[in-house]
Write a protein that holds these residues in place. Structure first.
Motif, short mmCIF file in Angstrom:
data_model
loop_
_atom_site.label_atom_id
_atom_site.label_comp_id
_atom_site.label_asym_id
_atom_site.label_seq_id
_atom_site.Cartn_x
_atom_site.Cartn_y
_atom_site.Cartn_z
N LEU A 36 0.84 -1.20 0.00
CA LEU A 36 0.00 0.00 0.00
C LEU A 36 0.87 1.25 0.00
N GLY A 37 0.36 2.28 -0.62
CA GLY A 37 1.07 3.56 -0.60
C GLY A 37 0.39 4.53 -1.53
N PRO A 38 0.55 5.82 -1.28
CA PRO A 38 -0.07 6.83 -2.15
C PRO A 38 0.59 6.84 -3.53
N SER A 39 -0.07 7.47 -4.49
CA SER A 39 0.52 7.61 -5.82
C SER A 39 1.85 8.34 -5.72
N GLY A 40 2.84 7.84 -6.47
CA GLY A 40 4.15 8.47 -6.45
C GLY A 40 5.08 7.96 -5.38
N ALA A 41 4.62 7.00 -4.58
CA ALA A 41 5.46 6.48 -3.49
C ALA A 41 6.48 5.44 -3.97
N GLY A 42 6.32 4.97 -5.21
CA GLY A 42 7.30 4.03 -5.75
C GLY A 42 6.85 2.58 -5.79
N LYS A 43 5.52 2.34 -5.76
CA LYS A 43 5.03 0.96 -5.76
C LYS A 43 5.40 0.24 -7.06
N SER A 44 5.08 0.85 -8.19
CA SER A 44 5.38 0.20 -9.47
C SER A 44 6.88 0.12 -9.72
N ASP A 74 -9.12 1.60 9.72
CA ASP A 74 -9.16 3.06 9.93
C ASP A 74 -7.75 3.62 10.06
N ARG A 75 -6.89 2.89 10.74
CA ARG A 75 -5.51 3.35 10.91
C ARG A 75 -4.78 3.43 9.57
N LEU A 76 -4.96 2.41 8.74
CA LEU A 76 -4.31 2.40 7.43
C LEU A 76 -4.83 3.52 6.53
N ILE A 77 -6.13 3.71 6.55
CA ILE A 77 -6.72 4.79 5.74
C ILE A 77 -6.19 6.14 6.19
N ASP A 78 -6.10 6.34 7.49
CA ASP A 78 -5.57 7.61 8.02
C ASP A 78 -4.12 7.80 7.58
N GLN A 79 -3.33 6.73 7.61
CA GLN A 79 -1.94 6.82 7.17
C GLN A 79 -1.84 7.22 5.72
N LEU A 80 -2.63 6.57 4.88
CA LEU A 80 -2.57 6.85 3.45
C LEU A 80 -3.08 8.26 3.15
N ARG A 81 -4.11 8.67 3.86
CA ARG A 81 -4.66 10.02 3.65
C ARG A 81 -3.62 11.07 4.04
N THR A 82 -2.94 10.82 5.14
CA THR A 82 -1.91 11.76 5.60
C THR A 82 -0.77 11.85 4.60
N LYS A 83 -0.32 10.69 4.09
CA LYS A 83 0.79 10.66 3.14
C LYS A 83 0.41 11.32 1.83
N ALA A 84 -0.87 11.17 1.43
CA ALA A 84 -1.31 11.73 0.15
C ALA A 84 -1.45 13.24 0.19
#
Length: 256
Positions: A41-49, A244-254
């Motif tokens: 998991l990670g926001p767009s641009g975090a380097g997943k691909s 909820d914790r994961l969503i909050d993390q991703l929202r914060t990073k995005a």
């Protein structure tokens, strides 16, 4: 003893055309064990691909080593199976011809290919569609052909890059359940990129959460659910809190 099938040993990376550009990965370490299902998991641009491009060998590390089954390969192309976001089926080839492509590349005999491919087509619910073309199939059926083709690479490590993102909600849920059955049956190691927290929780043994670049570590979160599991398991209070914790993390990073 559980075997390690993928190990990043202090891997650093920046794109070659950006020699003075920022690092995407900086001395990153992680390990994936045989038979695991790990979501990333990670926001767009975090380097997943980019991570998948490194694992497949489409890109080479700036520093460090990537080990597959404990071995270092200067050329990793062909050592892992890769299923991209789009099915990439060739529209001019029949379903059988699309599915058989990995075996053709290996130089397998026609008779052997037909047996292997037809058995899997039947097993994947695609029997009778051998002579049809991709445009004649539903999105879910096309993704099954794409996964079948990935299986036929023969690799024990499969990389799936948001394979269900283009499907409608109902088909996506059906494909998630189908994929779990295939994973449980075949005992492959799967790394699965997704933006969908529910999808990651439902499918995975562990979830890796990417931080903002340069990434030196991924948060490693075990999913506290037994197998087999159903979608109703996502309503367990412990899982709801984790979601909820994961969503909050991703929202914060995005948004940072």
């Amino acid at each position: 003893m559980i075997k390690t099938v993928l190990h990043f040993d202090s891997v650093s990376f920046r794109y070659p055309k950006q020699e003075k550009g920022p690092l995407i990965y900086d001395s990153m370490k992680f390990t994936v064990r045989e038979g695991e299902f790990v979501s990333i998991l990670g926001p767009s641009g975090a380097g997943k691909s980019t991570l998948f491009r490194l694992i497949t060998g489409l890109e080479q590390p700036t520093g460090g080593k990537i080990l597959l089954n404990g071995e270092y390969f200067s050329n990793r192309l062909g050592h892992v199976g890769y299923m991209p976001q789009q099915d990439l089926l060739m529209p001019w080839r029949t379903i059988w011809e699309n599915a058989a492509l990995p075996l053709q590349i290996k130089g397998s005999k026609q008779a052997d290919m037909r047996i292997s491919v037809e058995e899997l087509l039947k097993e994947f619910g695609l029997g009778g569609h051998e002579d049809r073309y991709p445009a004649e199939l539903s999105g879910g059926m096309r993704q099954r052909v794409s996964f079948l083709r990935t299986i036929l690479t023969g690799s024990q490590v499969l990389l799936l890059d948001e394979p269900f993102s283009a499907l409608d909600a109902i088909t996506r849920l059906s494909m998630q359940e189908w994929l779990l059955k295939q994973w449980e049956k075949r005992k492959k190691t799967i790394l699965f990129i997704t933006h969908d927290v529910n999808e990651a929780l439902f499918l995975s043994e562990r979830i890796f959460v990417l931080t903002d670049p340069p990434v030196s570590r991924m948060e490693d979160i075990p999913v506290p659910l037994d197998r087999p599991r159903t979608l109703k398991a996502l309503d367990i209070p412990e899982i709801m809190v984790l979601k909820d914790r994961l969503i909050d993390q991703l929202r914060t990073k995005a948004t940072t």
